[in-house]
Every structure is written in C-alpha cells, then in structure tokens.
Design an enzyme around this catalytic site. Sequence first.
Site, PDB file in Angstrom:
ATOM      1  N   GLY A 650      35.099  56.098  72.670  1.00  0.00           N
ATOM      2  CA  GLY A 650      33.566  56.336  72.262  1.00  0.00           C
ATOM      3  C   GLY A 650      33.376  54.816  71.721  1.00  0.00           C
ATOM      4  O   GLY A 650      33.986  54.078  71.275  1.00  0.00           O
ATOM      5  N   GLY A 652      29.675  52.852  69.682  1.00  0.00           N
ATOM      6  CA  GLY A 652      28.215  52.664  69.147  1.00  0.00           C
ATOM      7  C   GLY A 652      27.640  51.341  68.566  1.00  0.00           C
ATOM      8  O   GLY A 652      28.514  50.577  68.917  1.00  0.00           O
ATOM      9  N   GLY A 653      26.678  51.533  67.954  1.00  0.00           N
ATOM     10  CA  GLY A 653      26.421  50.223  67.197  1.00  0.00           C
ATOM     11  C   GLY A 653      27.261  49.572  66.207  1.00  0.00           C
ATOM     12  O   GLY A 653      27.081  48.321  65.970  1.00  0.00           O
ATOM     13  N   ASP A 767      20.672  61.413  58.778  1.00  0.00           N
ATOM     14  CA  ASP A 767      21.021  61.173  60.005  1.00  0.00           C
ATOM     15  C   ASP A 767      21.439  62.543  60.876  1.00  0.00           C
ATOM     16  O   ASP A 767      22.394  62.229  61.628  1.00  0.00           O
ATOM     17  CB  ASP A 767      21.688  60.207  60.405  1.00  0.00           C
ATOM     18  CG  ASP A 767      21.295  59.482  61.767  1.00  0.00           C
ATOM     19  OD1 ASP A 767      20.256  59.892  62.468  1.00  0.00           O
ATOM     20  OD2 ASP A 767      22.289  58.649  62.257  1.00  0.00           O
TER      21      ASP A 767
END
Length: 962
Positions: A650, A652-653, A767
């Site tokens: 995976g 992400g940012g 979040d």
Amino acid sequence: MELSPWLILFSVLVQASVILADTNTQDTSGLIGIADSWKYRPSNWGGDDPCGDKWFGIICIGDRVTSIRLSGTLAGGKPGTLSGDIESLSELQLLDLSQNKNLGGSLPSSIGTLSNLQNLILAGCSFSGEIPQEIGQLSQLIFLYLNSNRFTGPIPSSLGNLSKLYWLDLGENMLTGELPIFDGTNPGLDNLTSTKHFHFGVNQLSGTIPRQIFNSNMKLIHLLLDNNNFSGSIPPTLGLLKTLEVLRFDRNNQLSGPVPTNINNLTKLIELHLENNKLTGPLPDLTEMNSLSFVDMSNNSFNASPASDAPSWFTALPALTSLYLENLQIGGQLPQALFSLPAIQTLRLRGNHFNGTLDIGSDFSTQLQTIDLQDNNITAITVGGTQYNKILILSGNPFCDQGSNNQYCKTTGQPNSGPPPYSTAKNCAGLPPTCLLRQLLSPSCTCAVPYKGTLKFRAPTFSDLGNESYYLLLEKDMTTKLVFYKTPVDSVALYNPSIDVTNSLVISLEVYPSGKVQFVEQDIADIGFLLTNQTYKPPPVFGPYFFISQSYPLANEGFVASKSKKNKLPLIVGVAAGGAVLVAIVLILIVVIARRRKKTNRTEERSQSFASLDMKSTSTSVPQLRGARIFTFAELKKITNNFSEANDIGNGGFGKVYRGTLPTGQLVAVKRSQEGSLQGNLEFRTEIELLSRVHHKNVVSLVGFCLDQGEQMLVYEYIPNGTLKESLTGKSGVRLDWKRRLRVILGAAKGIAYLHELAEPPIVHRDIKSSNVLLDERLNAKVADFGLSKLLGEERGQVTTQVKGTMGYLDPEYYMTQQLTEKSDVYSFGVLLLEVITAKKPLERGRYIVREVHAAMDRSKDLYGLHELLDPLLGASPSSLGGLEHYVDLALRCVEEAGADRPSMGEAVSELERITRLAGGVTESASESMSYASRTPRHPYGGDSASEYSGAGLPSSRVEPK
C-alpha cells in the site's frame, strides 16, 4: 553600598507578601462562615488560606475558590446547614455536598447569587423547606441534583429560566403542587427544551399533566413522574417527545381517559410504565415501538373485548424482555410466537380472559423464566419437545379446575420459583481470615472497611432478578471504571437485588479499598462524586439510577474549629485594609512572575515531551514508549527483503507500506515515510506517542518504530484483509453482507469509544474514515492512522487547534470554530455509517452523502425509502436489512449540526449492539462487552459534557487534508 528606595520598597513588599494569604479574602470569609454553620470542619480546614493550604475538598483557580467537593465526608457530629455565606464564593462553579445526611434545614436564597455555578449536587442530604425560587437565577447551571432530600412545596417555576440545564433530578422528596408551565409571565418546565432528564418521581405532585409541558423542540430522554398523585388524562403532546427512552407514569397516580394514539411515535422508547392508573379506552397499540424492552400497563380499565384475539403487537416487539398486563380483561388465544421472542424473560398476564390451548411450542426462548397466567380461561396446554421447566402458573384456569394435579397448577414449589438473593462471591483459596471490628471480607478475600450504600435503578430493562450475569457485569464494569477514575478501589460487592415499593431495582453496594484497610476522606469524596454525579454510567441494561451512601467511619472525622469566624475576620480585614496598596503591587508582581513561569514551564513541557526522541538520531538512545520496540534500519530492511516490490502492500501521502516477517515469525506492516511526505515529524511523533499508550482489540497495535539513518518508519501489527474502504469498493475481494458490516462498524465504534472514554488522557482521532478502519483475518475492525490525533488533556474540554481532517468526513462545527471535542469524531463516524450502507464516497462531484440521505428519506416507507441509495450488494429488502431504520437514525444523530446534539461514542456502541441483535447478528457476551463511561462532568443518558456549553472563540479555519 546604599540601597535604592525602590529596592528597599520591593524588599518590604516581598516580606509583606509572606504574611498575605493566597486566597481571596471574600472566599476565605465565606468558607469559614460555612464551616461554622456545620459545627464541625473537614480534617485540615484550619488557618486563613484555603487555596494555599490546600483545604480538603476545595479547588481553586488562582486565588478564587471554584469547586467544593465534600460528598459523604461530613458524617458524624451535630446536624448542620448550608450557611448564607455561600454567596461570598462568587466564582464557584461546582458545589457537591451530597451524601451528607447530617446536612439539613432550608437552602439559603443567597445560593441564587452564584452566577458561575454549573453543578449543584445536594442529593442524599436532609435539606427541607421549599426549593428557593432564586435557583432559577443560576443561568449557567447544567446539572441540578436535589433528589433524596425532604424538600416540600411546589417546583419553582423559575427553573424554567435555566436554559442550559441538562439534568434535573427532584425525585424522592415531598414536593407538592402542579407542574409549572409558562403562563405568559412566569417561565415553566416547558421552557427547558435542552434538558434531557426530568426525574420527578416519588413525590406528592398532583393536578393534571398539562398538554403545554411537552413540545417537539424538547430533547427529553427520561420522563419520570411515577409515585405521585397526578390525575386527568395523558396529554397527546406526549407523542411529540420522539427522543424519549424511559417513561414512568405508574404508582399512586390516578391518570384516566385513553392513552393517546400517537404514543407509537415514541420509537426510541425502551421502558413504558403505565400501571396502576385508571386509564380507559382501547389497549394502546405499540406496533411501531421496536425499541421497547419493558412494558407494564397492568391494573387499568381499558375497554378490551374478552372475545377478541390477543393484540397483534405482542409478537412485533423484537427487544421485549418483560410484558406485564395484569387484570385488564383482555382475551383471545396467546400466539406461540410470543414465547419465542429472543429476549423475553417474564410474561405476567394474570387476571385476564386468555383462552383456548396454551401452546408454548418447542422453540421457546431460553431467556424465558416466568409465565404467569393465573385466573384466565386456559383449557389445555401443549409444550412441544423439551418440557418447559421454569415458572408457569395456571391456577385459576379451567385447565386446573378440572382436577388436574399438574405442577403448573401450583402457585408455590415450582422449579426455580425462589432463587436466593444474589451475593458477590469471596475468592478465598483456603480458610478466610478473621476480620477485625468494622472490617468485612472483600471479594478478593482481604479484610477492609468498605464504603457502603444502595444503588436504585429506576428503570432496568430486565426482569429476571435471578440471572447472575447482570450482577457480574455490573461488578466488573463498576470496578473497572472506578479504578479508571484513579480511585483506590480493589473490588465491589453486590447484595440482595430486589424490587422496592416504588418499583425500582434496589441493590446493596460495598466498595473495598486497594492497598489499605480503610478509605480516607479524599477517596470517599471521589467515589461519592462519581456515583452521585452520574459520572459512573452503568451498563445500559440497568437504565437510570441514583445512589444513597451510608455514613463512612473516617479515621480523621472533622474537628471543632479552633478559631471562630469572629476571631479571624479582624485579622483578615485588617491586613487587607491596612496594606491595600502593597497588596495591589504585590499581586501585580506575582501575576507577572507566575505568568512568565507558567509560560516557561509549558514551553519546557512541550520541548521535553519528545526531547529524547531526536528525529535525526542514529543511536539507540531513543527511549522505549510503553512496549514499543526500537528497530534499526538494517533490521527493517532485512524483514522486508530490502523493501521489495513484492512486499509493497500500500501507499499514501506519507510513503509506502511493506509487509515484513520478524524473526519470531510475527507478520508486521512497515510504514516508511518518504522525503517530502505529507506526514511530517509532528505526525510521526504523534502516532508513536499515542499508539504506545493505547491498547484495545479494535485499535491497531504499534509494534515499534525506526529513526535510524535519517529514516522514519512505523511498525504495526499486520492486518491481512485491507481497509473497510477496499471492501466496500470491491478492491479487496472481501464481501461484507449486512450482518458483517454491522459487526465491523460496531468494532470500529468500540475502538473510537475507547480512545474517547477510556484512554488516559482522552484522544480525538480527527481522521475517522473508511480507509482508516482495517480488517483482520476474522474481519474484526481495527482503527488506524493516528497522525492527526489530539490529546484532550486532563480537563477533557474543547481544544482550540488548527483544523485537520479529510473533507467529506470533517465536522462542520469544528471547521467553523476550530474548537475540537470528541463530538468531532462522532460526526465523522456518522458519515462513515452512511458510507457503509451506500458504498459511496462521502463527497464526490459535489454530491454529499449526508445531504443525499436527508433529501431521500421518507420515514413512512420501508427502509426509510432509501432503496436507491443503498449498496445493491446488500439486497434492499426489509427482511434482509433488519434494524436498518434504527441504524440510519443513529447515523443522522451523529451528523447533527451541533456537537451537543450528537450522541457520545459510548452511546453509539450501545445502540449498535442493539441494532446488531435486531438484525440477528452476534455481539460480545454480556461478560465480555465493554461499556464506555465518561469523566467528570459528563453524564449518563445524554453523553454531553459541561465543556460543550462553554463559549469559544472563532479563529480563522484552514483544512489540511491527508
């Protein structure tokens, strides 16, 4: 060297400040006056400086007294009163004198001058006379507990001015007169639209229940008018209280006329008590009230037809545990499905005209303990398969009048007809020790002096008092919560549960100390406050309660004041008057120095929080944080096969996530930040700090971290089934049907509730979204990604902070005000609830899921008419989506515009557990499930904290999406 005049003056001022008290003289005078009216003082109330000398039970901010907490600590000695000197404490916010039976007399009207008071807790005392009208001047009041005293006279109409009032408990007094309502001039209870608790039971109130008292703007969840003298009809406006959960009109009241037909608008109602009135008209139809657990309408005069069939709603209440319909003249043949309701425990139907064959069937509920059909028209009985071996009373029926010797024709001696009262077991391996005077044997088999009292549950949802699982759950829950609130409690013991004359469940309680033989003053005050102020919230099945303590034999019971107020005031006044100018200058100096010191300390605290966690460190000197292991770069490189693409699971940012295998064989996920990552040093440190302090099966576990060779990496437990978002979109290949989705979202709710209500200090995630809920090998939910999370600190209130989160899930109130509370997570969770049933992104091409659901909803239709929005994979039929309407109701409560109107996560957990049961799913067993209590001053049945009522600034907003 000659000293300058200014230096000499400064020296004099410093010497003068030594003899001046830290406490405001007005507050000191007031406390001394109050103590004199008690005759006896708490143990260390001496001298003239309550704040500086840290008088027991006194909490100060600066030089002003803001809280008095003396629950149960003034026992012994002569009776006392509350002096009018209380008005001197003008900054007082909390006054707790509860559980002091020797405090009585009238309340002084001067209490109405305490304009900052938010909590007034006088339950369990002996106050008498009328409740002062001046209490209605306390505009900041949120919690008012005057129950279990001897108040007489009417309920003051001025209470209608308390617009912020959340909890109003006037029960167990001797109040008379009618319920006050707004008459065009004077306010009334109908003005209290934000109040959630009207507890007025066990008084002598009379007159009619005015129709004006209820309106659709009210947020009541508890309406307790039982054990009074009300007459007249039930007003139809009762049906406007759609948030109502507990309704008690029973005992001693003389209500007449029909029950309003719109009572079935109360779809959230759990407890309905209308027994022992003079109600007429048709038996109410409760078909739509799917939340009902306990129904008692016995001993009324409904116009029932003996020849008609039993009401169809008998089998339409899936959560029903107890059905009491005695002496109502209703008839027909009882449906077999009634005995198969999954939660049913007690059926008390004596004194009616039920007829024909009693067919219990072979699949009767395992929870069913009592069937009382005495004095009906039953002619035969059929039990398929296993014989029913619990209590079944058929005496007074033709079946028994025919000379039958069947055991069911006996009123005594039946199986399990008289289980002994419950008592907590003593876990003694061998011969128990012999305890000294006043000491008792604790559940842990040690001798100690317990804090005793009585718990009175006003509306429990169960009737099977012989079921030990309820008491074991309560013991475990209470012990865990009292320890969580940092009271020195070893264990609690429960004894002799019974139903008293007011129709409440009464349980004797003993609380035992940990590590010592006897509690001290502070322990008693803390435990008394937690139980009286409803900070401790029991498991939901027990419902609303109150606590009455017994006097505790403190070793340091209060002593007579060595100096009277009269002797001390001249000194105080003399110092104040003679040195007014000096005092002013000294105070300015003290304030300046204190502010600088405070600022310095705060800066040092912030800098030291991660001072030893050097982000560029290449050594192993970084401290371990609560079990989190420190890895070297070489170790993580090895376990991920040099961060190979094959192990890339995976991104992400922040960078990429790699699967790895530790030498122990444990699978882990390694999150490696890349240069220029959106997750900076602060987020990295935050995640380490927070995850190292939390441990819960629904929160992802941090295995360790790496700061070696300029790298920032976090090592988590490996979660094999990806994210909830991937399941909803079909990317992960994990298909979730309705029951599995409920199980997943319930697990996520428990994880978030743990962060809010059991983590120390509380944590707001900030979040919550579907991509931050992971699914393990058994599809258990794990809340993840704490980079944006925030500690709420010791005071558990609003935190002003730069807005962060993900658009679509972000709380609008937080966005507009920058005031962060747990309710911001609740909003995000509400959006997640809607995402789970629609499988749609919350925000996509200008379409917002919350607005879409609101626009499409039609409560008059199956599944609220949301068929077009629901995920097609769910199969949009009422039979396959049991409990969906309740689920949507919960989601929309979570996304209410105002945070104060949203439930707590603990409440959301309880509701989701109920919905899961309605859907036929499986939740944890009662002994394993976790209830989520709240800290002071949070309260039980509504979940709002006092902090939500305080004002806050409105700085500019900025959203930083992840």
